[in-house]
Write an enzyme that holds these catalytic residues in place. Structure first.
Site: not given
Ligand code: TEU
Ligand code: CA
Length: 556
Positions: A199, A256, A328-329
């Site tokens: 992340d 990410e 999910h973003d």
């Protein structure tokens, strides 16, 4: 490029809170995921990435971890997690967890101890600065709005948080912090995980010493990006992490990564890179603006094509991108990348094939295989996403009416992807027998897994065919390792490319509702995918139907 065990796999992202609720409390959980492993195996999934399910106050839905060694009771127990890893393995599926180590939660023990004694060991786990009345240490704006500085409770200090105030940044310059991180990663890998999705990793390296940058909005603050562009030397941390953890286990690690520089790609994802792979966000960030969501330029089919080809060309055969349509973003890809009014079964399949056949590792986000769409939002009070709530304020402050601001938020809210998975046409889409934590998209009556699994022509069935094609021994080498070569790159609303390996495949999508003709460069031998039942052709010229997509095996 060396071949790796994960190159030919297909990955799937689960947002645990919204996937399947096994005990009726309205929150998806790990036992719920275990009960759906059959569904995932049947679809052909090999790698499962779980968004965070560690102990967390869920201020940012689990991206704020208060204990890296336990599972949040709302999601289940450690035994459930171990069972999930074992049950998945039986079906040939490996599990990735989400590694969130740019920051932890302000409810983590480290942070509590830092508050108790900012001068002690744990004060050094964070970025603390002396508080000066009316003067912040820097003028950086957090990703979720407002300054990155917050008072450290009970002290005369302030702490840095580039995300939410409940997500204090960990100080990676401190070797003790890095040791804690590596110990945790290895502890999980010892449990049999396949690896991690990593992340927000670009944020771990700060430009030191801290300083102000040119303000980019009326608030006098500047985007974090200003500081990140100046930060040098992240490779030292990333290389150390790789060597101390992933490498020893031959684990899969997908980063990410935003804003990488072209010269960094070999270091990041080349042979012996810091990561196995990184996501391609070129399409997702297109049209972005420092001003906020209200100022985003919507993407057109031609832009979409350009973004994909640009990302592909940049990476070439240095390494493997991980390709996504959504996560999910992000809003649902079908609502974003298909022109308004044209979102239908054919266009959803076209978008799916154009993305899935790109070189790299395909990641499917839960519900994408059903063609799930953005959710209608009637009022800002319905919105859970902390970033959407902030962007609503930003839009209002910029002078948009509340109606206009709501429209912006509807389009880009992260809630769009976070509504419960649509399993069936039963109450709450079969997601829960209780009250779902987030409103179910009312279109579940027509868009749901149960109906689509019975329907040969559904979006679900098309995904299943695409996955089977990627695994077909005859075509696998070409699809996985073939060289991508754009075709007719300048044509309007047409996206086409070759995959050239042992065989030659042509992927062509008519990215509009009107018909469009293409003259095939050579004859085709086989039709591997088609979202219509026919191909209208005459003397080598194909008249593509609206949003028709074809994957053809060409005679070389
Ligand atoms: O996202 C990192 C990130 O940069 C996001 O803020 C992204 O720019 C934005 O969501 C796009 O709309 C990761 C997680 O994926 C996200 O869910 C977390 O909120 C964030 O880190 C903090 O952990
Ligand atoms: Ca539950």
């Amino acid at each position: 490029m060396n071949k790796k065990w994960w190159h030919d796999k297909v990955a799937y992202q689960i947002y645990p809170k919204s996937f399947y609720d096994s005990n009726g409390d309205g929150i998806g959980d790990i036992p719920g995921i275990i009960s759906k492993l059959g569904y995932l195996a049947d679809l052909g999934i090999d790698i499962l990435w779980l968004s965070p399910c560690y102990q967390s106050p869920l201020a940012d839905q689990g991206y704020d971890i208060s204990d890296y060694y336990s599972i949040d009771p709302r999601f289940g127990t450690m035994e459930d997690m171990e069972r999930l890893i074992a049950e998945a393995k039986k079906r040939g599926i490996c599990i990735l967890m989400d590694l969130v180590v740019n920051h932890c939660s302000d409810e983590h023990e480290w942070f509590r101890k830092a508050c108790e004694n900012p001068e002690g060991k744990y004060g050094k786990y964070f970025y603390l600065r002396d508080k000066k009345e009316g003067d912040l240490p820097t003028n950086w704006r957090s990703y979720f709005g407002g300054p990155v500085w917050e008072d450290l409770p009970g002290t005369d200090k302030q702490y840095l948080h580039v995300f939410h105030r409940k997500q204090p940044d960990l100080n990676w310059e401190n070797p003790e912090v890095r040791e804690e991180v590596y110990r945790n990663i290895n502890w999980w890998l010892d449990k049999g995980l396949g690896g991690f999705r990593i992340d927000a990793i670009i944020n771990i390296k700060k430009a030191l010493p801290f300083r102000d940058y040119e303000p980019d909005r009326e608030d006098g603050l500047c985007s974090i990006n200003a500081m990140l562009t100046e930060a040098k030397g992240i490779g030292v941390f990333l290389g150390e992490m790789r060597d101390r953890t992933f490498k020893k286990y031959d684990a899969f690690a997908v980063g990410e990564v935003f804003n990488e520089k072209p010269e960094e790609i070999p270091e990041f994802i080349g042979d012996d890179g810091y990561f196995s792979s990184m996501f391609d966000f070129n399409e997702a960030v297109f049209g972005g603006s420092e001003k906020g969501w209200y100022d985003i330029t919507p993407i057109t089919p031609d832009d979409y094509k350009k973004c994909c080809f640009e990302a592909q060309a940049r990476v070439g055969d240095i390494g493997f991108l991980s390709n996504i349509i959504e996560n999910h973003d992000e809003p649902r890809g079908v609502s974003r990348y298909i022109p308004e009014g044209d979102c239908c079964i054919e266009s959803k399949k076209m978008l799916a094939a154009l993305n899935f056949m790109l070189r790299g590792l395909p990641f499917i986000y839960q519900g994408q295989e059903l063609g799930m769409e953005n959710v209608p939002i009637a009022s800002i009070d319905e919105v859970d996403d902390i970033s959407a709530r902030d962007e609503y304020q930003v839009a209002l402050e910029a002078g948009l009416s509340s109606e206009e601001a709501l429209k912006v938020v509807s389009k880009y809210s992260r809630d769009n992807a976070r509504t419960p998975m649509q399993w069936s046409d039963e109450t709450n889409a079969g997601f829960t027998t209780g009250t779902p934590w987030l409103k179910v998209n009312p279109n579940y009556l027509s868009i749901n897994a149960a109906a689509q699994m019975k329907d040969e022509d559904s979006v679900y069935s098309f995904y299943k065919k695409m996955i089977a094609l990627r695994k077909d021994p005859v075509y696998k080498e070409t699809i996985v390792y073939g060289a991508l070569e754009p075709v007719w790159a300048e044509r309007h609303n047409l996206m086409a490319y070759y995959q050239k390996g042992e065989r030659t495949l042509l992927v062509v999508g008519n990215y509009q509702r009107d018909e469009q003709e293409v003259k095939l460069p050579t004859v085709y031998k086989n039709v591997l995918l088609n979202n219509y039942h026919d191909i209208a052709q005459e003397n080598g010229t194909v008249r593509l139907h609206g949003y028709q997509v074809l994957v053809l095996e060409m005679s070389a």
